[in-house]
Write a protein that holds these residues in place. Sequence first.
Motif, mmCIF file in Angstrom:
data_model
loop_
_atom_site.group_PDB
_atom_site.id
_atom_site.type_symbol
_atom_site.label_atom_id
_atom_site.label_comp_id
_atom_site.label_asym_id
_atom_site.label_seq_id
_atom_site.Cartn_x
_atom_site.Cartn_y
_atom_site.Cartn_z
ATOM 1 N N GLY A 54 0.831 -1.191 0.000
ATOM 2 C CA GLY A 54 0.000 0.000 0.000
ATOM 3 C C GLY A 54 0.868 1.245 0.000
ATOM 4 O O GLY A 54 2.097 1.176 0.045
ATOM 5 N N SER A 55 0.247 2.409 -0.017
ATOM 6 C CA SER A 55 1.000 3.660 -0.108
ATOM 7 C C SER A 55 1.893 3.871 1.109
ATOM 8 O O SER A 55 3.021 4.331 0.979
ATOM 9 C CB SER A 55 0.050 4.837 -0.297
ATOM 10 O OG SER A 55 -0.875 4.900 0.772
ATOM 11 N N ALA A 56 1.417 3.520 2.302
ATOM 12 C CA ALA A 56 2.238 3.703 3.500
ATOM 13 C C ALA A 56 3.452 2.781 3.488
ATOM 14 O O ALA A 56 4.572 3.212 3.782
ATOM 15 C CB ALA A 56 1.403 3.446 4.748
ATOM 16 N N SER A 57 3.241 1.514 3.138
ATOM 17 C CA SER A 57 4.381 0.587 3.119
ATOM 18 C C SER A 57 5.348 0.926 1.999
ATOM 19 O O SER A 57 6.554 0.749 2.141
ATOM 20 C CB SER A 57 3.912 -0.859 3.000
ATOM 21 O OG SER A 57 3.456 -1.156 1.716
ATOM 22 N N ARG A 58 4.847 1.457 0.874
ATOM 23 C CA ARG A 58 5.739 1.857 -0.215
ATOM 24 C C ARG A 58 6.552 3.076 0.180
ATOM 25 O O ARG A 58 7.730 3.180 -0.129
ATOM 26 C CB ARG A 58 4.958 2.115 -1.497
ATOM 27 C CG ARG A 58 4.482 0.851 -2.156
ATOM 28 C CD ARG A 58 4.043 1.029 -3.602
ATOM 29 N NE ARG A 58 3.633 2.349 -3.997
ATOM 30 C CZ ARG A 58 2.380 2.796 -4.017
ATOM 31 N NH1 ARG A 58 1.400 2.008 -3.637
ATOM 32 N NH2 ARG A 58 2.102 4.006 -4.422
ATOM 33 N N ALA A 59 5.931 4.040 0.885
ATOM 34 C CA ALA A 59 6.651 5.239 1.319
ATOM 35 C C ALA A 59 7.746 4.875 2.312
ATOM 36 O O ALA A 59 8.896 5.309 2.184
ATOM 37 C CB ALA A 59 5.685 6.247 1.925
ATOM 38 N N LEU A 60 7.400 4.086 3.311
ATOM 39 C CA LEU A 60 8.382 3.644 4.290
ATOM 40 C C LEU A 60 9.450 2.785 3.622
ATOM 41 O O LEU A 60 10.643 2.916 3.904
ATOM 42 C CB LEU A 60 7.707 2.852 5.415
ATOM 43 C CG LEU A 60 8.607 2.333 6.520
ATOM 44 C CD1 LEU A 60 9.273 3.489 7.244
ATOM 45 C CD2 LEU A 60 7.803 1.494 7.487
ATOM 46 N N GLY A 76 5.072 -5.758 0.766
ATOM 47 C CA GLY A 76 3.736 -6.046 0.262
ATOM 48 C C GLY A 76 3.365 -7.517 0.311
ATOM 49 O O GLY A 76 2.309 -7.896 -0.174
ATOM 50 N N VAL A 77 4.220 -8.342 0.879
ATOM 51 C CA VAL A 77 3.979 -9.785 0.945
ATOM 52 C C VAL A 77 3.990 -10.227 2.406
ATOM 53 O O VAL A 77 4.909 -9.890 3.146
ATOM 54 C CB VAL A 77 5.055 -10.576 0.165
ATOM 55 C CG1 VAL A 77 4.797 -12.074 0.245
ATOM 56 C CG2 VAL A 77 5.132 -10.118 -1.275
ATOM 57 N N LYS A 78 2.967 -10.969 2.797
ATOM 58 C CA LYS A 78 2.922 -11.565 4.133
ATOM 59 C C LYS A 78 2.757 -13.067 3.951
ATOM 60 O O LYS A 78 2.014 -13.498 3.067
ATOM 61 C CB LYS A 78 1.751 -11.009 4.935
ATOM 62 C CG LYS A 78 1.900 -9.555 5.305
ATOM 63 C CD LYS A 78 0.676 -9.052 6.029
ATOM 64 C CE LYS A 78 0.265 -7.763 5.396
ATOM 65 N NZ LYS A 78 -1.049 -7.633 4.946
ATOM 66 N N VAL A 79 3.431 -13.844 4.759
ATOM 67 C CA VAL A 79 3.330 -15.294 4.651
ATOM 68 C C VAL A 79 3.108 -15.924 6.020
ATOM 69 O O VAL A 79 3.486 -15.357 7.040
ATOM 70 C CB VAL A 79 4.598 -15.927 4.011
ATOM 71 C CG1 VAL A 79 4.815 -15.416 2.606
ATOM 72 C CG2 VAL A 79 5.822 -15.692 4.854
ATOM 73 N N GLU A 80 2.473 -17.069 5.998
ATOM 74 C CA GLU A 80 2.392 -17.940 7.159
ATOM 75 C C GLU A 80 3.024 -19.252 6.732
ATOM 76 O O GLU A 80 2.604 -19.846 5.747
ATOM 77 C CB GLU A 80 0.942 -18.181 7.568
ATOM 78 C CG GLU A 80 0.264 -16.981 8.177
ATOM 79 C CD GLU A 80 -1.160 -17.295 8.585
ATOM 80 O OE1 GLU A 80 -1.392 -18.389 9.150
ATOM 81 O OE2 GLU A 80 -2.024 -16.461 8.308
ATOM 82 N N VAL A 81 4.039 -19.663 7.464
ATOM 83 C CA VAL A 81 4.770 -20.869 7.093
ATOM 84 C C VAL A 81 4.605 -21.907 8.191
ATOM 85 O O VAL A 81 4.881 -21.636 9.357
ATOM 86 C CB VAL A 81 6.269 -20.565 6.869
ATOM 87 C CG1 VAL A 81 7.025 -21.828 6.490
ATOM 88 C CG2 VAL A 81 6.442 -19.503 5.797
ATOM 89 N N GLY A 82 4.126 -23.074 7.795
ATOM 90 C CA GLY A 82 4.023 -24.197 8.714
ATOM 91 C C GLY A 82 5.158 -25.169 8.466
ATOM 92 O O GLY A 82 6.163 -24.823 7.852
ATOM 93 N N GLU A 83 4.982 -26.385 8.916
ATOM 94 C CA GLU A 83 6.041 -27.374 8.736
ATOM 95 C C GLU A 83 6.137 -27.878 7.304
ATOM 96 O O GLU A 83 7.225 -28.157 6.817
ATOM 97 C CB GLU A 83 5.821 -28.539 9.697
ATOM 98 C CG GLU A 83 5.955 -28.091 11.123
ATOM 99 C CD GLU A 83 6.636 -29.107 11.989
ATOM 100 O OE1 GLU A 83 7.105 -30.139 11.466
ATOM 101 O OE2 GLU A 83 6.693 -28.869 13.190
#
Length: 152
Positions: A54-60, A76-83
């Motif tokens: 988003g604009s805030a994450s791009r600015a930062l 811009g990417v979030k992950v959940e990693v299991g086994e």
Amino acid sequence: MASTDTSSRPTTTASKTGARSGGPGGTTTIADGVVATIAGIAVRESDGIYALGGSASRALGSVRDRMAKAPDPSRGVKVEVGETQTAVDVDVIVEYGEPIAEDAKDIRTRVTDAVETMTGLEVVEININVLDVHLPGSDDEGEGGGRSDRVQ
């Protein structure tokens, strides 16, 4: 974090290789950031994507990129990693005129191929959040510090 124990669960490439070659067993741990970086690079290679986040994450992120002198591929990417599995959430800005449904399909294919090939984790879900549409000529850079042309 994903963790692979080659002695008890021969499901990843690393464990199959170790078991077949008769080499020593062990544990391979894959950090969430590794999966996020792989997914981010795959998304950026997709057609029709202007930016991630988003604009805030791009600015930062642009400030952080200037300080590090290198872009952050996981922005811009979030992950959940299991086994053995992973889920990916991606925030994107698409180019105007691009077919969003086709772009989303391309993103899912690229991310799945890259993550599964490189990590051995099964990608079970990819959520794509289209946050905005980039219009040609509307770049933030070069607009005179954010002021409109109407006032001085």
